[in-house]
Scaffold this motif. Sequence first.
Motif, PDB file in Angstrom:
ATOM      1  N   GLU A 123       0.832  -1.215   0.000  1.00  0.00           N
ATOM      2  CA  GLU A 123       0.000   0.000   0.000  1.00  0.00           C
ATOM      3  C   GLU A 123       0.864   1.262   0.000  1.00  0.00           C
ATOM      4  N   THR A 124       2.030   1.189   0.657  1.00  0.00           N
ATOM      5  CA  THR A 124       2.943   2.339   0.662  1.00  0.00           C
ATOM      6  C   THR A 124       3.470   2.597  -0.742  1.00  0.00           C
ATOM      7  N   MET A 125       3.836   1.522  -1.435  1.00  0.00           N
ATOM      8  CA  MET A 125       4.369   1.676  -2.790  1.00  0.00           C
ATOM      9  C   MET A 125       3.322   2.287  -3.719  1.00  0.00           C
ATOM     10  N   VAL A 126       2.090   1.807  -3.612  1.00  0.00           N
ATOM     11  CA  VAL A 126       1.029   2.353  -4.468  1.00  0.00           C
ATOM     12  C   VAL A 126       0.852   3.846  -4.193  1.00  0.00           C
ATOM     13  N   LYS A 127       0.818   4.195  -2.917  1.00  0.00           N
ATOM     14  CA  LYS A 127       0.633   5.605  -2.547  1.00  0.00           C
ATOM     15  C   LYS A 127       1.748   6.478  -3.123  1.00  0.00           C
ATOM     16  N   ARG A 128       2.988   6.006  -2.963  1.00  0.00           N
ATOM     17  CA  ARG A 128       4.136   6.795  -3.451  1.00  0.00           C
ATOM     18  C   ARG A 128       4.123   6.922  -4.966  1.00  0.00           C
ATOM     19  N   LEU A 129       3.739   5.839  -5.643  1.00  0.00           N
ATOM     20  CA  LEU A 129       3.747   5.876  -7.111  1.00  0.00           C
ATOM     21  C   LEU A 129       2.655   6.784  -7.648  1.00  0.00           C
ATOM     22  N   MET A 130       1.475   6.762  -7.001  1.00  0.00           N
ATOM     23  CA  MET A 130       0.387   7.640  -7.446  1.00  0.00           C
ATOM     24  C   MET A 130       0.821   9.098  -7.293  1.00  0.00           C
ATOM     25  N   LYS A 131       1.507   9.384  -6.195  1.00  0.00           N
ATOM     26  CA  LYS A 131       2.001  10.735  -5.958  1.00  0.00           C
ATOM     27  C   LYS A 131       3.080  11.081  -6.976  1.00  0.00           C
ATOM     28  N   ARG A 132       4.030  10.141  -7.182  1.00  0.00           N
ATOM     29  CA  ARG A 132       5.095  10.384  -8.155  1.00  0.00           C
ATOM     30  C   ARG A 132       4.502  10.612  -9.539  1.00  0.00           C
ATOM     31  N   GLY A 133       3.412   9.871  -9.847  1.00  0.00           N
ATOM     32  CA  GLY A 133       2.767   9.981 -11.149  1.00  0.00           C
ATOM     33  C   GLY A 133       2.239  11.373 -11.456  1.00  0.00           C
ATOM     34  N   GLU A 134       1.986  12.157 -10.408  1.00  0.00           N
ATOM     35  CA  GLU A 134       1.487  13.521 -10.639  1.00  0.00           C
ATOM     36  C   GLU A 134       2.514  14.366 -11.384  1.00  0.00           C
ATOM     37  N   THR A 135       3.807  14.049 -11.180  1.00  0.00           N
ATOM     38  CA  THR A 135       4.851  14.886 -11.790  1.00  0.00           C
ATOM     39  C   THR A 135       5.874  14.123 -12.623  1.00  0.00           C
ATOM     40  N   SER A 136       5.888  12.782 -12.537  1.00  0.00           N
ATOM     41  CA  SER A 136       7.003  12.049 -13.152  1.00  0.00           C
ATOM     42  C   SER A 136       6.919  12.000 -14.666  1.00  0.00           C
ATOM     43  N   GLY A 137       5.721  12.142 -15.200  1.00  0.00           N
ATOM     44  CA  GLY A 137       5.580  11.981 -16.643  1.00  0.00           C
ATOM     45  C   GLY A 137       5.789  10.536 -17.087  1.00  0.00           C
ATOM     46  N   ARG A 138       5.896   9.620 -16.146  1.00  0.00           N
ATOM     47  CA  ARG A 138       6.103   8.218 -16.520  1.00  0.00           C
ATOM     48  C   ARG A 138       4.773   7.570 -16.871  1.00  0.00           C
ATOM     49  N   SER A 139       4.729   6.989 -18.072  1.00  0.00           N
ATOM     50  CA  SER A 139       3.468   6.442 -18.564  1.00  0.00           C
ATOM     51  C   SER A 139       3.065   5.203 -17.771  1.00  0.00           C
ATOM     52  N   ASP A 140       3.991   4.651 -16.961  1.00  0.00           N
ATOM     53  CA  ASP A 140       3.633   3.461 -16.172  1.00  0.00           C
ATOM     54  C   ASP A 140       3.242   3.818 -14.731  1.00  0.00           C
ATOM     55  N   LYS A 147      -0.610  -1.678 -10.591  1.00  0.00           N
ATOM     56  CA  LYS A 147      -1.081  -2.947 -10.048  1.00  0.00           C
ATOM     57  C   LYS A 147      -0.359  -4.114 -10.717  1.00  0.00           C
ATOM     58  N   LYS A 148      -0.202  -4.011 -12.033  1.00  0.00           N
ATOM     59  CA  LYS A 148       0.500  -5.082 -12.755  1.00  0.00           C
ATOM     60  C   LYS A 148       1.961  -5.155 -12.349  1.00  0.00           C
ATOM     61  N   ARG A 149       2.577  -3.988 -12.167  1.00  0.00           N
ATOM     62  CA  ARG A 149       4.000  -3.977 -11.797  1.00  0.00           C
ATOM     63  C   ARG A 149       4.185  -4.606 -10.419  1.00  0.00           C
ATOM     64  N   LEU A 150       3.252  -4.311  -9.512  1.00  0.00           N
ATOM     65  CA  LEU A 150       3.353  -4.895  -8.167  1.00  0.00           C
ATOM     66  C   LEU A 150       3.180  -6.412  -8.206  1.00  0.00           C
ATOM     67  N   ASP A 151       2.187  -6.873  -8.953  1.00  0.00           N
ATOM     68  CA  ASP A 151       1.972  -8.321  -9.073  1.00  0.00           C
ATOM     69  C   ASP A 151       3.221  -9.007  -9.608  1.00  0.00           C
ATOM     70  N   LEU A 152       3.788  -8.413 -10.642  1.00  0.00           N
ATOM     71  CA  LEU A 152       4.976  -8.992 -11.270  1.00  0.00           C
ATOM     72  C   LEU A 152       6.153  -8.959 -10.307  1.00  0.00           C
ATOM     73  N   TYR A 153       6.235  -7.902  -9.533  1.00  0.00           N
ATOM     74  CA  TYR A 153       7.307  -7.808  -8.536  1.00  0.00           C
ATOM     75  C   TYR A 153       7.225  -8.975  -7.544  1.00  0.00           C
ATOM     76  N   TYR A 154       6.032  -9.190  -7.005  1.00  0.00           N
ATOM     77  CA  TYR A 154       5.899 -10.260  -6.009  1.00  0.00           C
ATOM     78  C   TYR A 154       6.189 -11.623  -6.617  1.00  0.00           C
ATOM     79  N   LYS A 155       5.761 -11.804  -7.856  1.00  0.00           N
ATOM     80  CA  LYS A 155       5.907 -13.103  -8.495  1.00  0.00           C
ATOM     81  C   LYS A 155       7.353 -13.357  -8.950  1.00  0.00           C
ATOM     82  N   ALA A 156       7.958 -12.376  -9.621  1.00  0.00           N
ATOM     83  CA  ALA A 156       9.249 -12.604 -10.278  1.00  0.00           C
ATOM     84  C   ALA A 156      10.445 -12.144  -9.455  1.00  0.00           C
TER      85      ALA A 156
END
Length: 194
Positions: A123-140, A147-156
């Motif tokens: 939940e911390t990672m999601v919160k930080r990424l949503m905030k970062r997304g406001e200014t990062s310009g990162r399409s991901d 959500k997909k990146r987190l799932d893949l992180y846990y799995k791989a």
Amino acid sequence: LLDKIKDAKIIFVVGGPGSGKGTQCEKVVAKYGYTHLSSGDLLRAEVASGSERGKTLQAIMQKGELVPLDTVLDMIKDAMIAKVDVSKGFLIDGYPREVKQGEEFEKKIGAPCLLLYIDAKGETMVKRLMKRGETSGRSDDNEETIKKRLDLYYKATEPVIAFYSSRGIVRKIDSELPVDEVFGHVAKAIDGLK
Ligand SMILES: Nc1ncnc2c1ncn2[C@H]1C[C@H](O)[C@@H](COP(=O)(O)OP(=O)(O)O)O1
Ligand SMILES: [Mg+2]
């Protein structure tokens, strides 16, 4: 040149998206003069160049998936070779994403002396990424891809930590703390090297 890389300290910096890898690496660069190589940044630079390869990469990253192993590894290797004469050590940020990537890195480049496991709650990672997304310009940095990146992180990627734990080189860092406190623990891990 590859012989020289074998003499340099190689530190893998592993953790989920938004865990704080980049933030901590910047501080390590400032204090220790290591070279920071973020696999994501290298890939985004290729995308920004507008090359054909960049277009293919953009499509993969937009979906939150992993790009082909050889592409990332070649980019990291080239960047290491470019810096080997001036670098006391390398921070390999965001790589390996899966155990196979770690094995290939060791075959082609060398072995890490330390793995910094930057650990934060989902939940911390999601919160930080949503905030970062406001200014990062990162399409991901959007909810669906996060959500997909987190799932893949846990799995791989979590298996990567288990793989290197058996070698005794993993230092788990609590990244729920304020940035400077996190860095205190990172610095202790690096000071413990040699
Ligand atoms: N310990 C911490 N406390 C609060 N915010 C943090 C933090 N570490 C990083 N952040 C913020 C900075 C960024 O906006 C966001 C993601 O950090 P980042 O360094 O870009 O992560 P990563 O490189 O692992 O994806 O979270
Ligand atoms: Mg990063």
